[in-house]
Scaffold this active site. Structure first.
Site, PDB file in Angstrom:
ATOM      1  N   ALA A 295       0.820  -1.206   0.000  1.00  0.00           N
ATOM      2  CA  ALA A 295       0.000   0.000   0.000  1.00  0.00           C
ATOM      3  C   ALA A 295       0.857   1.261   0.000  1.00  0.00           C
ATOM      4  CB  ALA A 295      -0.928   0.005   1.215  1.00  0.00           C
ATOM      5  N   GLU A 296       2.010   1.202   0.656  1.00  0.00           N
ATOM      6  CA  GLU A 296       2.845   2.392   0.801  1.00  0.00           C
ATOM      7  C   GLU A 296       3.571   2.759  -0.487  1.00  0.00           C
ATOM      8  OE1 GLU A 296       3.445   4.619   3.162  1.00  0.00           O
ATOM      9  OE2 GLU A 296       1.956   3.777   4.501  1.00  0.00           O
ATOM     10  N   SER A 297       4.206   1.810  -1.116  1.00  0.00           N
ATOM     11  CA  SER A 297       5.115   2.140  -2.217  1.00  0.00           C
ATOM     12  C   SER A 297       4.791   1.448  -3.524  1.00  0.00           C
ATOM     13  CB  SER A 297       6.553   1.771  -1.827  1.00  0.00           C
ATOM     14  OG  SER A 297       6.673   0.355  -1.688  1.00  0.00           O
TER      15      SER A 297
ATOM     16  N   TYR B  87      -7.032   3.772   3.371  1.00  0.00           N
ATOM     17  CA  TYR B  87      -5.754   3.102   3.621  1.00  0.00           C
ATOM     18  C   TYR B  87      -5.961   1.877   4.506  1.00  0.00           C
ATOM     19  CZ  TYR B  87      -0.891   2.506   5.149  1.00  0.00           C
ATOM     20  OH  TYR B  87       0.350   1.993   5.430  1.00  0.00           O
TER      21      TYR B  87
END
Length: 702
Positions: free
Chosen positions: A518-520, A626
């Protein structure tokens, strides 16, 4: 288009591609050796210091795909000392290559700095960005400026044409500093009429650019200039503008400024905005549209503050003041109150398309169940459980049925694969990735595949996946049926050590994978606007604290681009967040995104809610989505790792309860592909949203 078919138009595309490669004389090169890559890295590091020292290190690299990058790096370093000849020679040798385009752009910027407009004009090509577009206009103006001895009509210099020279730039709310002299020249030539200035001011106001508004105001007549400065004040200091607005005349532009101030003040201080609205609504004759915008903002931000009268205000909004945001927040406030009749009423008030979102179908089923309408609730849940999404997984848990995940596998296509591997641009892209230059690799990738059909794009992404370049497949398989390529969309990179590092940190590896994804989106060089870096998007200061706390080596901010280092520190920081919230991965995910302090505030206000209602009540849209995305990704990664998945419901521990890591005794949910699920691609944005098109990582406060 079914992937197992070979439609005639795709066959023709493949033949055309292969023929084009043959005509271009491109043959598939042998895979570069480790020795060549090591030599390139050494030569490239030397070239970045300028001069010709790199040449001795690159004697055996003349046929290496990245050789053009070496000379470009040296020339770029030496730009301030360069004359035109070496630049011309490079551009001639490597025309159309990305480093040549970059060198042209950088040298043009240097020529503009020198104000060498004659050389600039001879090298300039359109399409190199707004700054160079304006430099080119400066060059034209400078080349035709009269000498001091000249006077009369022949001394007028270049004349700008607004439509030809400025219209495209004028449509942008922000322009680089290089455009300032051109805009000033346009003003001096009488091209910046009041209507044109107001057009740009309105565009800048919509983009929340008070500096642009204030700068343009100086060129307006006195009364108009004062009105424009009021708009700039409303954008910059809405509270101050609202306080002064009672002294403003009731003119159209002052009403616009007052409306903007009220809208923005509502976002910051809904109570103060209420008071200002009561004062100003009698002073200004706001238009119906302006009233709608103010009323909508007031109701919406009273709702995000969960004020006592928020639900009543949202329900009472006139139809013309309703928006998708006000309608959804009417549901969220009712959920926070666990007012189930109001939840149903609010969802029923949504347009048909909005209420079909998985979130509202889930909460409609929740409300129906709470009101003992179990049959109606079950019918909704059965449909929702066929979707591999956060709310689909929750529905499957509620019904105690397997998760519906229907993976696809790309069929082999050796001819197309060989044609792709013979593509010189893709060869450079793969090699740039192999030597640790991912940003340049992505640029070569985009250029090499520009105009390629969908089947070619998919196969290229799969080739990248097989080479460990995972972000290409994540970005390629991002909509429709392609969302079912789970292997490529949710990679398992054992070489980065995530599973053992998660185990050592005491967290679930499937959750750690989900956070990373999810972050990168697997971009190891990702860097956010807040300076969070690498796969798990850590701020350097945070990483340094985590390293010190855990007795780990800290190599500085740049080390966060190393996947192994990033994962070691990221898993420890995840464990730290989990420990703060009784191990609950869903609350730790919220803290990872919004910051633990904000999560503490939300818990103090609404900590008695069940987890799904608490997530729905989070004020930040980014954080709500998120958490849903991470928790659904955790289910998918659990299935990828183990073939079954820990139920999502067991990951959503009640607030205050202690979360237990899954072990061999934890019940697990099987995964199947029901016919209904196979017929439809995943559609829930909370679970399957594609990464940003500009490769930007998820923003976070870490």
């Amino acid at each position: 288009m079914p992937l197992h078919a070979a439609p005639r138009r795709l066959a023709h595309s493949l033949l055309a591609l292969a023929a084009g490669l043959l005509l271009a004389g491109i043959a598939q090169a042998a895979e570069p050796t480790d020795a060549q890559r090591a030599a390139f890295k050494q030569a490239y590091a030397t070239a970045q210091q300028g001069g010709d020292g790199w040449r001795a290190l690159a004697q055996n690299l003349s046929d290496y795909p990245l050789y053009p990058y070496l000379e470009a790096a040296a020339l770029t370093h030496d730009l301030r000392q360069l004359d035109r000849a070496p630049v011309d020679a490079y551009l001639k040798r490597y025309a159309q290559l990305i480093p040549a385009n970059d060198l042209r752009r950088d040298y043009l910027l240097e020529l503009a700095r020198r104000k060498d407009w004659a050389t600039f004009q001879s090298l300039y090509q359109p399409g190199l960005g707004d700054a160079l577009t304006c430099d080119a206009l400066q060059a034209r103006l400078a080349q035709t400026q009269p000498s001091p001895a000249q006077s009369g009509p022949s001394a007028q210099g270049a004349t700008l044409d607004f439509q030809r020279d400025l219209a495209a730039l004028w449509n942008k709310p922000n322009l680089p500093n290089a455009c300032d002299p051109v805009i000033a020249a346009a003003h001096d030539q009488g091209l910046l009429t009041a209507p044109r200035l107001w057009e740009r001011i309105d565009r800048a106001a919509d983009a929340n650019q008070p500096g642009t508004v204030a700068a343009l105001a100086a060129w307006l007549p006195a009364d108009d200039a004062q009105a424009a400065q009021r708009i700039a004040l409303a954008l910059r200091d809405p509270g101050g503008a609202a306080a002064k607005a009672a002294t403003w005349p009731d003119t159209p532009r002052s009403r616009q400024a007052a409306m903007l101030a009220l809208e923005r003040l509502a976002r910051r201080q809904s109570g103060a905005a209420d008071s200002s609205w009561e004062q100003l609504r009698g002073h200004f004759k706001f238009t119906p549209e302006q009233q709608r915008r103010v009323l909508s903002a007031l109701a919406l931000f009273h709702a995000t503050d969960f004020n006592d009268d928020a639900l009543q205000r949202l329900a009472a909004l006139p139809p013309q003041a309703q928006t998708d945001a006000t309608r959804e927040w009417r549901v969220r406030v009712a959920l926070a109150q666990q007012n189930w009749p109001a939840v149903l009423e609010a969802i029923d008030a949504m347009p048909a398309a909005q209420k079909q979102d998985g979130e509202w179908r889930w909460f409609r089923a929740r409300a129906l169940g709470a009101l003992n309408r179990d049959g109606d609730a079950r019918r909704l849940l059965v449909s929702l459980a066929d979707e591999p999404t956060f709310f689909g997984f929750l529905a499957a848990d509620k019904l105690d049925v397997p998760y519906a995940i229907c993976p696809l596998t790309l069929p082999p296509d050796p001819p197309r694969e060989q044609a792709l591997l013979a593509n010189a641009g893709l060869q450079r892209a793969f090699e740039l990735y192999a030597v640790g230059l991912p940003r340049q690799a992505r640029r070569e990738w985009v250029q090499a595949l520009d105009g390629a059909d969908a089947a070619t794009q998919k196969l290229a992404a799969d080739l990248a996946y097989r080479r460990g370049w995972y972000d290409r497949s994540v970005y390629a398989f991002n909509k429709g049926e392609a969302l079912r390529y789970y292997e490529q969309r949710f990679p398992l990179a054992s070489q980065d050590g995530l599973v053992p590092q998660a185990a050592e940190a005491g967290i679930d590896p499937s959750w750690a994978y989900a956070i990373l994804r999810a972050e990168s989106a697997w971009m190891s060089d990702a860097r956010s606007g807040a300076n969070a870096r690498g796969l798990m998007q850590l701020l350097p200061d945070t990483a340094a604290l985590v390293a010190r706390r855990n007795g780990l080596n800290w190599g500085g901010a740049e080390s966060l681009y190393d996947p192994i280092t990033n994962i070691v520190l990221g898993t420890r920081y995840l464990a730290q967040m989990a420990a703060r919230f009784n191990g609950a991965p869903w609350l730790a995910s919220a803290a990872y995104n919004a910051g633990p302090g904000r999560v503490d505030q939300w818990l103090a206000a609404r900590g008695s809610l069940p987890p799904d209602l608490f997530v729905a009540s989070m004020p930040f849209k980014e954080t709500r989505e998120y958490v849903a995305r991470v928790m659904s990704f955790a289910v998918i990664y659990d299935w990828r790792l183990n073939g079954t998945a820990t139920p999502l419901a067991t990951r959503l521990t009640a607030i205050g309860d202690t979360y237990q890591l899954p072990d061999r005794n934890t019940p697990r949910r099987p995964v199947t592909c029901p016919a209904a699920a196979a017929a439809a691609a995943p559609a829930d944005a909370a679970t399957v949203a594609a990464p940003p098109a500009n490769d930007a990582p998820n923003s976070s406060p870490r």
